[in-house]
Design an enzyme around this catalytic site. Structure first.
Site, PDB file in Angstrom:
ATOM      1  N   GLN A 168      -4.221   5.350  -2.358  1.00 15.20           N
ATOM      2  CA  GLN A 168      -4.457   4.753  -1.037  1.00 15.20           C
ATOM      3  C   GLN A 168      -3.264   3.897  -0.595  1.00 15.20           C
ATOM      4  O   GLN A 168      -3.422   2.849   0.033  1.00 15.20           O
ATOM      5  CB  GLN A 168      -5.739   3.908  -1.052  1.00 15.20           C
ATOM      6  CG  GLN A 168      -7.007   4.733  -0.963  1.00 15.20           C
ATOM      7  CD  GLN A 168      -7.130   5.474   0.373  1.00 15.20           C
ATOM      8  OE1 GLN A 168      -6.622   5.051   1.407  1.00 15.20           O
ATOM      9  NE2 GLN A 168      -7.799   6.612   0.341  1.00 15.20           N
ATOM     10  N   SER A 169      -2.051   4.316  -0.896  1.00 14.53           N
ATOM     11  CA  SER A 169      -0.871   3.536  -0.529  1.00 14.53           C
ATOM     12  C   SER A 169      -0.676   3.461   0.990  1.00 14.53           C
ATOM     13  O   SER A 169      -0.606   4.489   1.667  1.00 14.53           O
ATOM     14  CB  SER A 169       0.363   4.172  -1.171  1.00 14.53           C
ATOM     15  OG  SER A 169       1.547   3.656  -0.591  1.00 14.53           O
TER      16      SER A 169
END
Ligand SMILES: *Cc1c(COP(=O)(O)O)cnc(C)c1O
Length: 341
Positions: A79-80
C-alpha cells in the site's frame, strides 16, 4: 548561507503540486487540548490524492527527465503511497511506472492487496511486481535493478527511485522547500510534529525550517523503526542531504528528535491509539488522516502532550502528509463502517 531558493535551483525539478499548501488552525482541537494547534495540509498537494511524496517526486522526476528516462521504477510496501504517486507522476510525464510491492505487513486481509493504492496504481497503468520480503532493502533494490537491466536490454531508459540509504536523498529536497514554505506561512512555532519513515520528510523539513531560522524542536514520530534506530537513520539522511546541497548541516545531532510511543503494533498496523487519533481528528475537525502515517503522527502529538514534552499553551504544528487512499485498504484493520445487509 545562500537563500533556500538558490540552494534548490541547481536541481532539476518537474512541477507536480499546487503550492503553497494550506496552513490551517484547528480551533476545536486547540480548545480541547489547550494548545494553539496548526496543521500544514500536505494531504492537499493535489494531483490524484497527493501527499508528501508529491513534493519528493518533483526532484526525482526532475532528475529522471534530465536523464531522458522513459520508465520510473520504485519499491515499497504493497500500500505504498510513494509507488502510487510515482505512477501518477509517470503518467503525467509520459513514462512507464514499474512498482515493486514488498511484503512488509504480515497478516493483512484481501482488501489490503486489492483496494486503496493498489487499485489506483492499476488504473494509472503501472506495471507491478512483487517481492516476498519486507525488511530487505538491499535485496529489494537488487530485484528492481534486475528489472531495470531487462528494460535496458530492451532499449528502454529506466530511472530507479532508491529507497535504501547511501543514495543522494533527492526527495528530501522537496521537504527542505516544504519546511521553508511553512516557515514563510507560520512565522514560528514552539514545536512541530512530523512523521519519520524513510526520513526524507523529517530530515528535509528539519533542514528547511532551520535554514529559515526556526530553532524550535521538530519531533519525528516513528512509523517504522524504534527511536534510536530511526535517529541513526536521520543522522545519515541529513548528512547526505547537506552534502547534496553542498552546505554544512544547519543543526547538531542533538537536534534530531525521534519518538516511538505511537509505533506499536508496528509498521503498517493500526492499534487502538492510531484508531482513536484518526477518529478524533475526523470528528473534531472534519479532517481525515491515514492509518499508517498521519494518524500515528497525531497519536504521537497526543502522546507528547500527555507526557508533558509539549506543554499547554504552546503553538504546535502538525504536518499532514496525506496517504488517504490507504484508508480504503485498511477498512477491516480499522473496523469502521461495516453494514450488515
Ligand atoms: C511515506 C509517507 C510518510 C513517511 O515519509 P518519509 O519521507 O518516508 O519519512 C508519511 N506519511 C505518508 C502519508 C507517507 O506516504
Amino acid at each position: 548561507m545562500p537563500r533556500i531558493d538558490t540552494l534548490l535551483s541547481s536541481f532539476p525539478r518537474a512541477p507536480l503540486l499546487s503550492q503553497p499548501t494550506p496552513l490551517e488552525r484547528l480551533d476545536r482541537l486547540s480548545e480541547e487540548l489547550d494548545v494553539d494547534l496548526w496543521i500544514k495540509r500536505d494531504d492537499l498537494t493535489g494531483l490524484s490524492f497527493g501527499g508528501n511524496k508529491t513534493r519528493q517526486l518533483e526532484f526525482y522526476v526532475g532528475a529522471a527527465r534530465a536523464a531522458e528516462a522513459d520508465a520510473i521504477l520504485i519499491t515499497g510496501a504493497v500500500q505504498s503511497n510513494f509507488a502510487r504517486t510515482a505512477a501518477v507522476a509517470a503518467a503525467k510525464y509520459g513514462m512507464q511506472a514499474v512498482l515493486q510491492r514488498e511484503e512488509r505487513v504480515p497478516g493483512m486481509d484481501p482488501l489490503y492487496y486489492s483496494n486503496g493504492n493498489v487499485f489506483l496504481s492499476d488504473i494509472l497503468g503501472a506495471e507491478a511486481m512483487s517481492y516476498p520480503e519486507g525488511e530487505d532493502e538491499a535485496g529489494a533494490d537488487a530485484a528492481l535493478e534486475a528489472r531495470a537491466e531487462e528494460l535496458r536490454a530492451a532499449g528502454r531508459r529506466p530511472y530507479i527511485i532508491p529507497l535504501g540509504l547511501g543514495h543522494p536523498p533527492l526527495g528530501a529536497l522537496g521537504y527542505v522547500q516544504g519546511g521553508a514554505e511553512l516557515a514563510s506561512q507560520i512565522g514560528g512555532f514552539d514545536a512541530a510534529v512530523v512523521p519519520s519513515g524513510s526520513g526524507a520528510t523529517h530530515g528535509g523539513f528539519l533542514t528547511g525550517v532551520r535554514l529559515a531560522g526556526i530553532t524550535a524542536p521538530v519531533y519525528g514520530i516513528c512509523v517504522r523503526r524504534v527511536a534510536d534506530q530511526q535517529k541513526a537513520r536521520l543522522e545519515q539522511v541529513t548528512a547526505e542531504l547537506a552534502k547534496l546541497m553542498n552546505i554544512p548541516r544547519p543543526f547538531a545531532g542533538a537536534d534530531i528528535l525521534t519518538w516511538d510511543g505511537a509505533l506499536a503494533p508496528g509498521y503498517g498496523r493500526a492499534g487502538p491509539a492510531t484508531r482513536e487519533a484518526l477518529q478524533r481528528m475526523a470528528a473534531a475537525e472534519g479532517i481525515l488522516l491515514d492509518p499508517v502515517y498521519s494518524a500515528k503522527t497525531f497519536a504521537g502529538l497526543l502522546g507528547l502532550l500527555a507526557e508533558g514534552t509539549i506543554r499547554k499553551g504552546q503553538k504546535v504544528l502538525l504536518l499532514h502528509t496525506g496517504g488517504l487512499p490507504a484508508l480504503f485498504a485498511y477498512q477491516n484493520e480499522l473496523g469502521f463502517g461495516s453494514v450488515t445487509p
